[in-house]
Design a protein around this motif. Structure first.
Motif, short mmCIF file in Angstrom:
data_model
loop_
_atom_site.label_atom_id
_atom_site.label_comp_id
_atom_site.label_asym_id
_atom_site.label_seq_id
_atom_site.Cartn_x
_atom_site.Cartn_y
_atom_site.Cartn_z
N TYR A 44 74.90 15.49 75.60
CA TYR A 44 75.75 14.88 76.63
C TYR A 44 75.94 13.40 76.34
N HIS A 45 74.82 12.73 76.02
CA HIS A 45 74.92 11.30 75.72
C HIS A 45 75.82 11.04 74.52
N ALA A 46 75.65 11.85 73.48
CA ALA A 46 76.44 11.66 72.27
C ALA A 46 77.93 11.87 72.55
N GLN A 47 78.25 12.85 73.42
CA GLN A 47 79.66 13.17 73.66
C GLN A 47 80.31 12.35 74.77
N PHE A 48 79.56 12.13 75.85
CA PHE A 48 80.20 11.55 77.04
C PHE A 48 79.66 10.17 77.42
N GLY A 49 78.51 9.81 76.89
CA GLY A 49 77.92 8.53 77.29
C GLY A 49 77.22 8.65 78.63
N THR A 50 77.00 7.52 79.26
CA THR A 50 76.17 7.54 80.46
C THR A 50 76.98 7.71 81.75
N ARG A 51 78.21 7.24 81.77
CA ARG A 51 79.10 7.45 82.93
C ARG A 51 78.51 6.98 84.25
N GLY A 52 77.86 5.84 84.26
CA GLY A 52 77.36 5.29 85.52
C GLY A 52 78.47 4.54 86.25
N TYR A 53 78.17 4.10 87.47
CA TYR A 53 79.05 3.17 88.15
C TYR A 53 79.11 1.87 87.38
N ALA A 54 80.19 1.15 87.51
CA ALA A 54 80.21 -0.22 87.00
C ALA A 54 79.24 -1.04 87.84
N GLY A 55 78.49 -1.90 87.20
CA GLY A 55 77.56 -2.75 87.92
C GLY A 55 77.66 -4.15 87.40
N GLY A 56 76.61 -4.91 87.57
CA GLY A 56 76.60 -6.26 87.05
C GLY A 56 76.52 -6.23 85.54
N THR A 57 77.25 -7.11 84.89
CA THR A 57 77.12 -7.21 83.44
C THR A 57 76.75 -8.65 83.08
N TYR A 58 75.99 -8.78 82.03
CA TYR A 58 75.56 -10.11 81.58
C TYR A 58 76.69 -10.78 80.81
N PRO A 59 76.59 -12.10 80.63
CA PRO A 59 77.64 -12.79 79.87
C PRO A 59 77.80 -12.20 78.47
N ARG A 60 79.03 -12.12 78.02
CA ARG A 60 79.34 -11.49 76.75
C ARG A 60 78.68 -12.23 75.58
N ALA A 61 78.60 -13.55 75.70
CA ALA A 61 77.98 -14.34 74.63
C ALA A 61 76.50 -13.99 74.49
N ASN A 62 75.99 -13.27 75.48
CA ASN A 62 74.56 -12.99 75.50
C ASN A 62 74.36 -11.63 76.17
N ASN A 107 70.25 5.30 86.30
CA ASN A 107 70.74 5.84 87.56
C ASN A 107 72.25 5.70 87.69
N GLY A 108 72.81 6.40 88.65
CA GLY A 108 74.24 6.29 88.93
C GLY A 108 75.08 7.27 88.14
N THR A 109 74.45 8.09 87.30
CA THR A 109 75.17 9.09 86.51
C THR A 109 74.90 10.47 87.11
N VAL A 110 75.28 11.51 86.41
CA VAL A 110 74.93 12.89 86.81
C VAL A 110 73.43 12.91 87.15
N ILE A 111 73.07 13.39 88.31
CA ILE A 111 71.70 13.18 88.78
C ILE A 111 70.66 13.89 87.89
N GLU A 112 70.98 15.08 87.36
CA GLU A 112 70.02 15.75 86.48
C GLU A 112 69.87 14.98 85.16
N TYR A 113 70.92 14.34 84.75
CA TYR A 113 70.86 13.51 83.55
C TYR A 113 69.99 12.28 83.83
N SER A 114 70.18 11.68 85.02
CA SER A 114 69.29 10.58 85.43
C SER A 114 67.83 11.01 85.34
N ALA A 115 67.55 12.18 85.88
CA ALA A 115 66.16 12.64 85.91
C ALA A 115 65.63 12.81 84.49
N ALA A 116 66.44 13.37 83.61
CA ALA A 116 66.00 13.56 82.22
C ALA A 116 65.81 12.22 81.53
#
Lengths: 364, 364
Positions: A44-62, A107-116
């Motif tokens: 799932y990770h390889a094909q679809f990624g994590t698919r979480g909600y957008a959240g806070g992101t750190y500065p791009r330079a860092n 967290n924030g993704t498919v809940i069974e995936y979160s658990a795994a």
């Protein structure tokens, strides 16, 4: 008290052994958790990624929000190289015990995936951090949006005494006092584990009650409002009357906002207690019994004597614990985290003893 | 310092004339604004209602959130009967000037309907309050979700000197620093009018970054987080560099949270100013130049000397203004709003002089 993005810290080995309550160890690569993940979720990770909600992101330079000197020579990312972390943090600062709070975005993704993912992170912590480095302790990451799954993960690993707390992040789908989270608290209480709540996360809500702000600066400063909201919710929903052994640690949330919030809650309690009859005493009494806070970041008052006023208003001398936030850019060095005006006894309590008492760590 | 839901206040006429910066006058009935509304929107209201976002609601036992003794003998609702308000508030407490902040729920609906409602409320204020009672001043309500329409309404009525500020509520669709609100600020600055931002409103967002809480208690205490978010947004978006004459009044938002927030913002500014280059000085300097706060509610510290510490940390002695919040249940009587420990000079400033200076009111 934080260092700047570019400043190099100058280690100064302190005489006493310290306890660092906020270290961010990280997987060495995107696939470093694969050995600990079932095949379904690796694919799932390889094909679809994590698919979480957008959240806070750190500065791009860092993008890792790391100190510029925290990139190990090995080429791994900040916090991902144990020998380097050992040298740069544990040895350099005489840290006797360091508590790992891995922020992997589980967290924030498919809940069974979160658990795994949570199970994988916990097993990875044991194999790659707690086994090879006896100074480190782990935090149990959990799929906290589902109380049953979170409790099951706590039950699965809490028997290992190297796990000393359950770790949540502050931005959740709904306020943390709600019933959906109670089984998590019940499990934490049953195992005698504090619940640490750290800056960050992906709840799907803008992190202000006025919608989504523009700047990282606002995210950095505004998240303390989410801590306030979560604390209000935990108190008002009667969580501590239901789970009287529950202990909550506010990590990287600041604490100068806590005295005015206690004043406000106590004032409201006198007027509105009929709405929250589960509360059996003043909110400030509940808070002072059930909450701990950490030093990074400290909101630095404008005048030095105001820090003493703040500590007196807070009136939680056994609840304030030192944290570096290593390897993040707003790292607090032990010689900077506690202002020089703090008396020696309280300084020792903050730098080591309060955390030893909370987490049941042996003094060496 | 608020009275309880049932307590009757005991007027004690004070020697000096006071300025009350937060009085909630109300329409006498659902249709009281009809004479001031175009036919289209009268019909819309009759057929469809207001259709705003869900927002905060007061306790059902007290739908107007009113003092139990604030229901006039006339049978009208609290705040809706001018002779009674005159007697119970203005005469009883020797209030020389009272600023009306009508909370009619004029935003969050069809925007053209908002605009028509705002015009109606402003014309109703003139006809039914400012004309018959020279001690009262008005606040211009505006369709603040649209900058052009808000500016047009300000331009329409600001020529009447009895209007002394522009009134917003704190819960908006997006943070108040954003560009959509700039024309409103430009108009307020052009007319020399402060922008007052009051508790309440309907922005369509849960009022915490963690989703929707359960209790009114949480709403009552948690709204101060929205004030924090709005202040951060106004500062970070460079609003005060663009509109250097703009003055903002925080009404019914408390103020004890302001010192720790200034500390946090100043700390962040030192580290992150490259992201917000419009800011030409420390956030706390901008805040102390552009913001005013009101007394109701005061977060009461646990120990009396902590209130003096709070005022010193706030360091805005000319910016704190007395407000009763009449006729709401958390009414602050003039003899309760300012703790007895406050020195006489500061007390006079809070009870009258600061508001006279800000709103340009003549001393009598």
């Amino acid at each position: 008290m934080a260092t700047t993005l570019t400043r190099e810290t100058a280690p100064a080995r302190t005489a006493m052994g310290l306890v660092d309550t906020d270290i961010h160890n990280a997987p060495a690569s995107e696939t470093a958790l694969y050995p600990f993940l079932p095949r379904r979720w690796r694919e799932y990770h390889a094909q679809f990624g994590t698919r979480g909600y957008a959240g806070g992101t750190y500065p791009r330079a860092n993008p890792n929000a790391a100190r510029t000197d925290a990139w190990p020579p090995s080429g791994l990312g900040p916090g991902a190289d144990l020998p380097f972390l050992r040298e740069q943090l544990l040895d350099a600062w005489n840290i006797e015990v360091g508590i790992c709070n891995p922020l992997v975005g589980v967290n924030g993704t498919v809940i069974e995936y979160s658990a795994a993912l949570c199970s994988a992170v916990n097993d990875w912590q044991v194999a790659e951090w707690l086994e090879p480095e006896p100074r480190l302790r782990g935090s149990i990451v959990v799929p906290y949006e589902d109380g049953d799954l979170a409790a099951a993960e706590i039950d699965r690993v809490a028997g290992d005494p190297r796990f000393v707390q359950v770790l949540l992040t502050i931005r959740t789908r709904e306020p943390l006092g709600k019933r959906r989270f109670w089984k998590l608290y019940e499990a934490a209480e049953r195992h005698g584990l504090p619940v640490g709540i750290h800056f960050g996360g992906y709840g799907g809500n803008p992190y202000t009650g006025a919608g989504k702000p523009s700047f990282y600066f606002e995210d950095h400063c505004g998240t303390s409002q989410v801590f306030q909201a979560q604390l209000i919710s935990l108190v008002c929903e009667g969580v501590f009357q239901r789970f009287p052994g529950l202990k909550v640690v506010i990590i990287e949330g600041g604490f100068a906002w806590l005295p005015p919030l206690m004043w406000r809650l106590d004032g409201a309690y006198k007027l509105l207690k009929s709405e929250v009859p589960d509360l059996d005493r003043l909110p400030s009494e509940i808070i002072r019994e059930h909450f701990w806070v950490t030093t990074q970041p400290v909101e630095e008052p404008h005048r030095p004597h105001e820090f003493a006023e703040l500590l007196a208003q807070l009136n939680m001398p056994d609840r304030l614990m030192f944290a570096t936030d290593y390897p993040h850019w707003d790292f607090d060095a032990p010689d900077q985290a506690v202002p020089r005006t703090v008396p020696p006894d309280l300084r020792r309590a903050i730098l080591a003893e309060n955390a030893r008492a909370l987490y049941g760590l042996r003094s060496s």
